[in-house]
Design an enzyme around this catalytic site. Structure first.
Site, PDB file in Angstrom:
ATOM      1  N   HIS A  78     106.905  11.812  46.218  1.00 19.27           N
ATOM      2  CA  HIS A  78     107.724  11.266  47.052  1.00 19.27           C
ATOM      3  C   HIS A  78     108.710  11.335  47.465  1.00 19.27           C
ATOM      4  O   HIS A  78     110.508  10.672  46.694  1.00 19.27           O
ATOM      5  CB  HIS A  78     107.660   9.822  45.962  1.00 19.27           C
ATOM      6  CG  HIS A  78     107.385   8.618  47.759  1.00 19.27           C
ATOM      7  ND1 HIS A  78     108.533   7.744  46.888  1.00 19.27           N
ATOM      8  CD2 HIS A  78     106.721   8.239  48.599  1.00 19.27           C
ATOM      9  CE1 HIS A  78     108.380   6.707  47.685  1.00 19.27           C
ATOM     10  NE2 HIS A  78     107.782   7.277  49.235  1.00 19.27           N
ATOM     11  N   LYS A 112     115.036   6.364  52.949  1.00 19.84           N
ATOM     12  CA  LYS A 112     115.582   7.926  53.107  1.00 19.84           C
ATOM     13  C   LYS A 112     114.592   8.622  53.775  1.00 19.84           C
ATOM     14  O   LYS A 112     115.397   9.239  54.688  1.00 19.84           O
ATOM     15  CB  LYS A 112     113.819   8.690  52.093  1.00 19.84           C
ATOM     16  CG  LYS A 112     114.208   7.911  50.506  1.00 19.84           C
ATOM     17  CD  LYS A 112     113.127   8.718  49.409  1.00 19.84           C
ATOM     18  CE  LYS A 112     111.791   8.153  49.188  1.00 19.84           C
ATOM     19  NZ  LYS A 112     111.534   6.196  49.540  1.00 19.84           N
ATOM     20  N   ASP A 131     108.103  11.840  52.891  1.00 20.25           N
ATOM     21  CA  ASP A 131     106.969  11.333  52.041  1.00 20.25           C
ATOM     22  C   ASP A 131     106.560  11.790  51.048  1.00 20.25           C
ATOM     23  O   ASP A 131     106.624  10.911  50.365  1.00 20.25           O
ATOM     24  CB  ASP A 131     106.443  10.100  53.535  1.00 20.25           C
ATOM     25  CG  ASP A 131     106.603   8.710  53.078  1.00 20.25           C
ATOM     26  OD1 ASP A 131     107.708   8.420  52.324  1.00 20.25           O
ATOM     27  OD2 ASP A 131     105.851   7.966  54.105  1.00 20.25           O
ATOM     28  N   ARG A 152     131.745  10.441  37.798  1.00 17.72           N
ATOM     29  CA  ARG A 152     133.537  10.453  38.481  1.00 17.72           C
ATOM     30  C   ARG A 152     133.862  11.053  38.872  1.00 17.72           C
ATOM     31  O   ARG A 152     134.420  11.592  39.795  1.00 17.72           O
ATOM     32  CB  ARG A 152     134.126   9.480  37.736  1.00 17.72           C
ATOM     33  CG  ARG A 152     133.269   8.010  37.380  1.00 17.72           C
ATOM     34  CD  ARG A 152     133.144   7.441  38.250  1.00 17.72           C
ATOM     35  NE  ARG A 152     133.948   6.850  39.438  1.00 17.72           N
ATOM     36  CZ  ARG A 152     134.932   6.116  39.249  1.00 17.72           C
ATOM     37  NH1 ARG A 152     133.719   4.947  38.497  1.00 17.72           N
ATOM     38  NH2 ARG A 152     134.960   5.122  40.064  1.00 17.72           N
TER      39      ARG A 152
END
Lengths: 354, 106
Positions: free
Chosen positions: A166, A187, A205, A271
Site C-alpha cells: 500500500h 501520499k 495505492d 539528523r
C-alpha cells in the site's frame, strides 16, 4: 495459476503482514506466445498438440543428454527440455533402433515440451513419437546458450515472488521512490505534486512489487487501475489523460522507500544521514527514509532532494561522510595548532561590497 | 495471470498475535463495484485499526477506494479481512455485517 506463499520473502514495518505470492505454473502455449511476441524470439511448433494444457512449473531448464544416453535417475523431466547440437548429433549418430530407444528414455516422462535450438531438425519418426505422447515440440534458429539465457530470464520473471504494497511509486529524476504511510497522510497528494513538477507516476495505492533478482525490486501498477488515482475530496482522477504520457511510466525499480508519518517527538529521526537505515521488502533491503510531516514542510521538494541525494551517493559522493571528514580534519588541526574561534568562510572581503 | 487452482494460504501464522481475521463473501449480484466499494471504504475509514483485504494473494488497504476496486471482486467470491488495532473487535463486527447484508443490494 497462482500460489500464495507466506514463507518466501519476509517484509517488515509498514509492509508487514502482506502475503507474498508467485505463479506456480504457466501453460507451455503462454510461454511460447510470450517468447515470440515479447522477446521476439522466432520459434515455431513442429507438431500439433494442445500446448495450453501442458504446464511449466520451474524456471530452470534442462539439456537431457544423459537421459538420452539412458541415465534417467535424477532426470529433471519436469523442466523445459532443450535439444541443442550435442543432443541432436548424438541421436543422428545412433542406429534407428537405438535412436528410438534413446528418445523414448526422455519422452517416457511427462516433459512439458521439447525445444530444438540452432535450427536443428528432429527425425519425423521421433517427432511422431512425441506427438503420440502429447508432448509439444518447437524449433528455433537461436543458438542454445543464447536461447537458454532468454528463456531463463523470462521464466525467472514469471516465477518471481511478488507482493502488494500500500503506497505510491513515483519516478523522481530517474530514482524510484516508494511513498508509504497510513491512509490519508497524503501520499497521493505528494505524488500529484511531483507529477505537476514533471516527475512520473508508476502506481498509486496498490503497488505490485516483484523481486527481479536478489537485489532488485521492480514495482508496477495493476492492469485494471493503471494510472488512476484517488484524491480525497475530488474523487478518482486519471493521471495519464490529465497530464499526458510524459507523466507516467509502467514499471520502475524501487530504490528508496520514503515513509510519511505524523511528527512524533519521541521518535528517532536521522539528523546526519550516516545511519543508512533500510527496510526489507521480499528480503531485499532498500534504503528507508522516515519523513515526519510538520506544518510548513514541503514534502514534494524534500522528495526531490531525497532522489538527488540518492543519485549523489550512487555516483560516489556522500555529503554526510564528506562533512564528517571536514569536521575531523578541523578538530585535528585545532588540536595541533592551538587555534581558537570560528573562522568565516571568506577570510578577507576585499573591496567588493556585494 | 491464469485461473486459480490452489487454495490460497495467507500465512496467517505469520501475523501479529492480536490480529482479527475474518472470512467474508461478496453476496450482492453485481459484485464489489463502485458503490459497495465506496461504502466499504467509508465504513472501514471510521476505525482506527489497520484493515487489509486479501484475495488471491493480493493484499490491499480497505480504506483505499482504488485498492478495494483493484480486487474486482466478483459475486460469490470469498475475501479475507485482516484487522489489527485498538478497535478491531468492533470493526470486524461492523464490516462482517456489511458484507452479510450484501451492501444493501440484491
Amino acid at each position: 495459476m497462482l500460489r500464495v506463499l507466506s514463507w518466501c520473502g519476509r517484509s517488515e514495518g509498514a509492509v508487514k503482514n502482506r502475503p507474498t505470492f508467485q505463479k506456480s505454473a504457466i501453460p507451455v502455449s503462454f510461454m511460447i506466445e510470450q517468447l515470440r511476441e515479447r522477446i521476439r524470439v522466432p520459434i515455431e511448433p513442429l507438431n500439433t498438440v494442445d500446448a495450453s494444457r501442458r504446464l511449466v512449473t520451474e524456471a530452470d531448464l534442462h539439456r537431457p543428454g544423459l537421459a538420452l544416453a539412458g541415465f534417467t535417475q535424477l532426470f529433471t523431466w519436469q523442466r523445459v527440455q532443450i535439444l541443442g547440437n550435442t543432443e541432436i548429433e548424438y541421436l543422428h549418430y545412433l542406429d534407428p533402433e537405438a535412436r528410438r530407444k534413446a528418445f523414448w528414455n526422455v519422452i517416457q516422462f511427462d516433459v512439458p515440451c521439447l525445444i530444438l535450438t540452432h535450427g536443428n531438425e528432429l527425425e519425423p519418426e521421433l517427432l511422431a513419437m512425441a506427438t503420440e505422447r502429447g508432448i509439444p515440440v518447437y524449433r528455433t534458429l537461436v543458438p542454445s546458450t543464447r536461447f537458454m539465457y532468454l528463456l531463463r530470464d523470462f521464466l525467472d520473471d514469471q516465477f518471481a515472488p511478488q507482493q502488494t504494497v500500500h503506497g505510491t511509486l513515483v519516478d523522481v529524476y530517474g530514482v524510484g521512490l516508494l511513498l508509504i504511510g497510513q491512509s490519508g497522510i497524503g501520499k497521493s497528494e505528494v505524488a500529484l505534486d511531483l507529477v505537476e513538477r514533471g516527475h512520473r507516476l508508476v502506481a498509486d495505492d496498490v503497488v505490485v512489487v516483484t523481486r527481479k533478482s536478489e537485489t532488485v525490486l521492480i514495482g508496477s501498477g495493476t492492469e485494471l487501475v493503471q494510472h488512476f488515482m484517488e484524491i480525497r475530496g475530488l474523487g478518482i482522477l486519471d493521471i495519464r489523460s490529465m497530464f499526458g504520457i510524459r507523466a507516467i511510466r509502467f514499471q520502475k525499480r524501487i530504490e528508496v522507500v520514503v515513509e510519511l508519518e505524523l511528527f512524533d517527538p519521541n521518535a528517532d529521526y536521522t539528523r546526519t544521514g550516516l545511519d543508512g537505515n533500510t527496510i526489507s521488502i521480499l528480503d531485499v533491503p532498500i534504503p528507508h527514509v522516515k519523513l515526519p510531516i510538520v506544518p510548513g514542510k514541503n514534502v514534494t521538494v524534500i522528495c526531490e532532494v531525497i532522489a538527488l541525494n540518492y543519485l549523489l551517493e550512487h555516483y560516489g559522493y556522500k555529503p554526510a561522510e564528506e562533512f564528517r571528514r571536514r569536521l575531523e580534519k578541523r578538530i585535528a588541526e585545532r588540536a595541533r595548532e592551538g587555534r581558537e574561534g570560528i573562522e568565516r568562510s571568506v577570510e578577507y572581503f576585499e573591496h567588493d561590497f556585494e | 495471470m491464469h485461473g486459480l487452482e490452489d487454495e490460497p494460504y495467507y500465512g496467517i501464522g505469520q501475523s501479529g498475535p492480536k490480529m482479527k481475521i475474518l472470512e467474508v463473501e461478496v453476496k450482492n449480484r453485481a459484485g464489489l463495484h463502485t458503490r459497495p466499494a465506496a461504502l466499504l471504504v467509508k465504513t472501514a475509514s471510521k476505525f482506527k485499526s489497520d484493515i487489509t483485504l486479501l484475495k488471491d494473494g493480493f493484499a490491499v488497504n480497505a480504506k483505499s477506494i482504488i485498492g478495494v476496486m483493484t480486487l474486482a471482486a466478483e459475486p460469490g467470491c470469498r475475501l479475507t479481512l485482516q484487522i489489527e488495532g485498538p478497535d478491531e473487535e468492533e470493526a470486524a463486527q461492523t464490516l462482517g455485517a456489511l458484507f452479510a447484508s450484501g451492501f444493501g443490494e440484491e
